[in-house]
Design a protein around this motif. Structure first.
Motif, PDB file in Angstrom:
ATOM      1  N   LYS A  76       0.562  -1.535   0.029  1.00  0.00           N
ATOM      2  CA  LYS A  76      -0.391  -0.185  -0.027  1.00  0.00           C
ATOM      3  C   LYS A  76       1.268   1.207   0.289  1.00  0.00           C
ATOM      4  O   LYS A  76       1.642   1.484   1.117  1.00  0.00           O
ATOM      5  N   LEU A  77       0.631   2.423  -1.114  1.00  0.00           N
ATOM      6  CA  LEU A  77       1.119   3.367  -0.965  1.00  0.00           C
ATOM      7  C   LEU A  77       0.291   4.290  -0.970  1.00  0.00           C
ATOM      8  O   LEU A  77      -0.574   4.536  -1.614  1.00  0.00           O
ATOM      9  N   TYR A  78       0.614   5.595   0.153  1.00  0.00           N
ATOM     10  CA  TYR A  78      -0.486   6.217   0.390  1.00  0.00           C
ATOM     11  C   TYR A  78       0.324   7.993   0.747  1.00  0.00           C
ATOM     12  O   TYR A  78       1.216   7.638   1.579  1.00  0.00           O
ATOM     13  N   ALA A  79      -0.536   8.800   1.471  1.00  0.00           N
ATOM     14  CA  ALA A  79       0.444  10.222   1.901  1.00  0.00           C
ATOM     15  C   ALA A  79      -0.407  10.396   3.124  1.00  0.00           C
ATOM     16  O   ALA A  79      -1.334   9.663   3.564  1.00  0.00           O
ATOM     17  N   LYS A  80       0.685  10.523   4.011  1.00  0.00           N
ATOM     18  CA  LYS A  80       0.000  10.773   5.970  1.00  0.00           C
ATOM     19  C   LYS A  80       0.928  12.078   5.680  1.00  0.00           C
ATOM     20  O   LYS A  80       1.906  12.703   6.214  1.00  0.00           O
ATOM     21  N   ARG A  81      -0.827  12.977   5.685  1.00  0.00           N
ATOM     22  CA  ARG A  81      -0.403  14.376   6.108  1.00  0.00           C
ATOM     23  C   ARG A  81      -0.039  14.843   7.991  1.00  0.00           C
ATOM     24  O   ARG A  81      -1.184  14.591   8.263  1.00  0.00           O
ATOM     25  N   MET A  82      -0.076  16.113   7.987  1.00  0.00           N
ATOM     26  CA  MET A  82       0.326  16.248   9.453  1.00  0.00           C
ATOM     27  C   MET A  82       0.435  17.828   9.144  1.00  0.00           C
ATOM     28  O   MET A  82       0.308  18.541   8.479  1.00  0.00           O
ATOM     29  N   TYR A  83       0.580  18.984  10.673  1.00  0.00           N
ATOM     30  CA  TYR A  83       0.997  20.233  10.741  1.00  0.00           C
ATOM     31  C   TYR A  83       1.696  20.475   9.415  1.00  0.00           C
ATOM     32  O   TYR A  83       2.825  20.439   9.935  1.00  0.00           O
ATOM     33  N   GLY A  84       1.727  21.349   8.475  1.00  0.00           N
ATOM     34  CA  GLY A  84       2.650  22.147   7.626  1.00  0.00           C
ATOM     35  C   GLY A  84       3.294  21.310   6.885  1.00  0.00           C
ATOM     36  O   GLY A  84       3.925  21.468   5.913  1.00  0.00           O
ATOM     37  N   THR A 105       6.623  19.662   1.742  1.00  0.00           N
ATOM     38  CA  THR A 105       5.729  20.490   1.919  1.00  0.00           C
ATOM     39  C   THR A 105       4.821  20.000   1.478  1.00  0.00           C
ATOM     40  O   THR A 105       4.234  19.545   0.175  1.00  0.00           O
ATOM     41  N   PHE A 106       3.101  21.457   2.147  1.00  0.00           N
ATOM     42  CA  PHE A 106       2.323  20.818   0.979  1.00  0.00           C
ATOM     43  C   PHE A 106       2.029  21.759  -0.694  1.00  0.00           C
ATOM     44  O   PHE A 106       1.591  21.761  -1.254  1.00  0.00           O
ATOM     45  N   SER A 107       4.114  22.902  -0.684  1.00  0.00           N
ATOM     46  CA  SER A 107       3.770  23.485  -2.007  1.00  0.00           C
ATOM     47  C   SER A 107       3.732  22.465  -3.369  1.00  0.00           C
ATOM     48  O   SER A 107       3.767  22.032  -4.317  1.00  0.00           O
ATOM     49  N   ILE A 108       3.877  21.027  -2.662  1.00  0.00           N
ATOM     50  CA  ILE A 108       4.794  20.099  -3.688  1.00  0.00           C
ATOM     51  C   ILE A 108       2.923  18.812  -3.417  1.00  0.00           C
ATOM     52  O   ILE A 108       3.376  17.897  -4.275  1.00  0.00           O
ATOM     53  N   ALA A 109       2.394  19.227  -2.648  1.00  0.00           N
ATOM     54  CA  ALA A 109       1.003  17.665  -2.398  1.00  0.00           C
ATOM     55  C   ALA A 109       0.713  17.720  -3.494  1.00  0.00           C
ATOM     56  O   ALA A 109       0.938  16.322  -3.680  1.00  0.00           O
ATOM     57  N   GLN A 110       0.374  18.109  -4.575  1.00  0.00           N
ATOM     58  CA  GLN A 110      -0.092  17.802  -5.392  1.00  0.00           C
ATOM     59  C   GLN A 110       0.225  17.043  -6.195  1.00  0.00           C
ATOM     60  O   GLN A 110       0.021  15.616  -7.294  1.00  0.00           O
ATOM     61  N   LEU A 111       1.932  16.862  -6.751  1.00  0.00           N
ATOM     62  CA  LEU A 111       2.593  16.160  -6.986  1.00  0.00           C
ATOM     63  C   LEU A 111       2.454  14.634  -6.410  1.00  0.00           C
ATOM     64  O   LEU A 111       3.095  13.798  -7.394  1.00  0.00           O
ATOM     65  N   CYS A 112       2.822  15.152  -5.615  1.00  0.00           N
ATOM     66  CA  CYS A 112       3.176  14.004  -3.925  1.00  0.00           C
ATOM     67  C   CYS A 112       1.913  13.098  -4.712  1.00  0.00           C
ATOM     68  O   CYS A 112       1.564  11.676  -4.932  1.00  0.00           O
ATOM     69  N   ASP A 113       0.337  13.229  -4.826  1.00  0.00           N
ATOM     70  CA  ASP A 113      -0.923  12.670  -4.574  1.00  0.00           C
ATOM     71  C   ASP A 113      -0.472  11.547  -5.378  1.00  0.00           C
ATOM     72  O   ASP A 113      -0.817  10.736  -6.242  1.00  0.00           O
ATOM     73  N   SER A 114      -0.087  12.916  -6.953  1.00  0.00           N
ATOM     74  CA  SER A 114       0.058  12.175  -8.321  1.00  0.00           C
ATOM     75  C   SER A 114       0.522  11.368  -8.667  1.00  0.00           C
ATOM     76  O   SER A 114       0.449   9.940  -8.880  1.00  0.00           O
ATOM     77  N   LEU A 115       1.876  11.085  -7.682  1.00  0.00           N
ATOM     78  CA  LEU A 115       3.134  10.587  -7.529  1.00  0.00           C
ATOM     79  C   LEU A 115       2.568   8.664  -6.955  1.00  0.00           C
ATOM     80  O   LEU A 115       2.270   7.718  -7.790  1.00  0.00           O
ATOM     81  N   ILE A 116       1.337   9.260  -6.086  1.00  0.00           N
ATOM     82  CA  ILE A 116       0.704   7.790  -5.050  1.00  0.00           C
ATOM     83  C   ILE A 116      -0.001   7.358  -6.293  1.00  0.00           C
ATOM     84  O   ILE A 116      -0.038   6.066  -6.195  1.00  0.00           O
ATOM     85  N   LEU A 117      -1.390   8.227  -7.297  1.00  0.00           N
ATOM     86  CA  LEU A 117      -1.984   8.155  -7.991  1.00  0.00           C
ATOM     87  C   LEU A 117      -1.026   7.041  -9.028  1.00  0.00           C
ATOM     88  O   LEU A 117      -1.377   5.744  -9.553  1.00  0.00           O
ATOM     89  N   PHE A 118      -0.326   7.212  -9.543  1.00  0.00           N
ATOM     90  CA  PHE A 118       0.648   7.163 -10.767  1.00  0.00           C
ATOM     91  C   PHE A 118       1.008   5.380 -10.326  1.00  0.00           C
ATOM     92  O   PHE A 118       0.653   4.782 -10.795  1.00  0.00           O
ATOM     93  N   VAL A 119       1.896   5.600  -9.511  1.00  0.00           N
ATOM     94  CA  VAL A 119       2.550   3.875  -8.827  1.00  0.00           C
ATOM     95  C   VAL A 119       1.165   3.685  -8.231  1.00  0.00           C
ATOM     96  O   VAL A 119       1.802   1.487  -9.484  1.00  0.00           O
ATOM     97  N   ASN A 120       0.503   3.420  -7.809  1.00  0.00           N
ATOM     98  CA  ASN A 120      -0.757   2.487  -7.396  1.00  0.00           C
ATOM     99  C   ASN A 120      -1.599   1.842  -8.786  1.00  0.00           C
ATOM    100  O   ASN A 120      -2.172   0.480  -9.388  1.00  0.00           O
ATOM    101  N   ASN A 121      -1.790   3.210  -9.575  1.00  0.00           N
ATOM    102  CA  ASN A 121      -2.456   2.332 -10.657  1.00  0.00           C
ATOM    103  C   ASN A 121      -1.679   1.465 -11.196  1.00  0.00           C
ATOM    104  O   ASN A 121      -2.107   0.460 -11.890  1.00  0.00           O
TER     105      ASN A 121
END
Length: 144
Positions: A76-84, A105-121
């Motif tokens: 399983k690959l996923y994001a764990k969000r924390m404060y900041g 940091t959250f400035s690249i969160a969209q790209l990291c979410d895309s990485l997770i989606l890419f790998v999982n797909n």
């Protein structure tokens, strides 16, 4: 398969060469995310790169100390969000607890979410070329 390397920051040729060296002729690096926080939470450059079959994390941003994670070893690959900031986390098939793979940091969160989606797909059998097109569109949107 398109072999254009997508990166979210302007890098020197030497820095790009390091990232490209993580791949191979059969499995080039498709995209990389350059972050601004270390695994310890200190502000410093960090990089995560992806080929068609593995994630490569440059642990000290030198190209000499990298961790490779094969898609086939991931449960399983996923994001764990924390404060900041947040982590890309991986639960490996042969490990009891998830591990932190990449802190960001959250400035690249969209790209990291895309990485997770890419790998999982890709792990799930989706068409690689379609996933690469989705990544290209994400980078184009992020960098425009």
């Amino acid at each position: 398969m398109c072999t254009e390397l997508h990166v979210n920051k302007h890098l020197t040729n030497a820095e790009l060469d390091i990232i490209k060296s993580f791949g191979s002729e059969e499995a080039p690096v498709i995209f990389a995310i350059v972050g601004d926080v270390s695994a310890e939470g200190k502000y410093s450059r960090s990089t995560i790169a992806v080929t068609s079959s593995e994630i490569i994390v440059d642990l000290d941003n030198s190209g000499d100390n990298v961790e490779r994670i094969n898609f086939s070893d991931i449960e399983k690959l996923y994001a764990k969000r924390m404060y900041g900031n947040a982590f890309i986390r991986a639960k490996m098939k042969d490990e009891d607890k998830p591990r932190n793979v990449f802190r960001y940091t959250f400035s690249i969160a969209q790209l990291c979410d895309s990485l997770i989606l890419f790998v999982n797909n890709v792990r799930g059998g989706d068409d690689l070329d379609a996933q690469i097109e989705a990544i290209a569109a994400t980078y184009e949107k992020q960098l425009s």
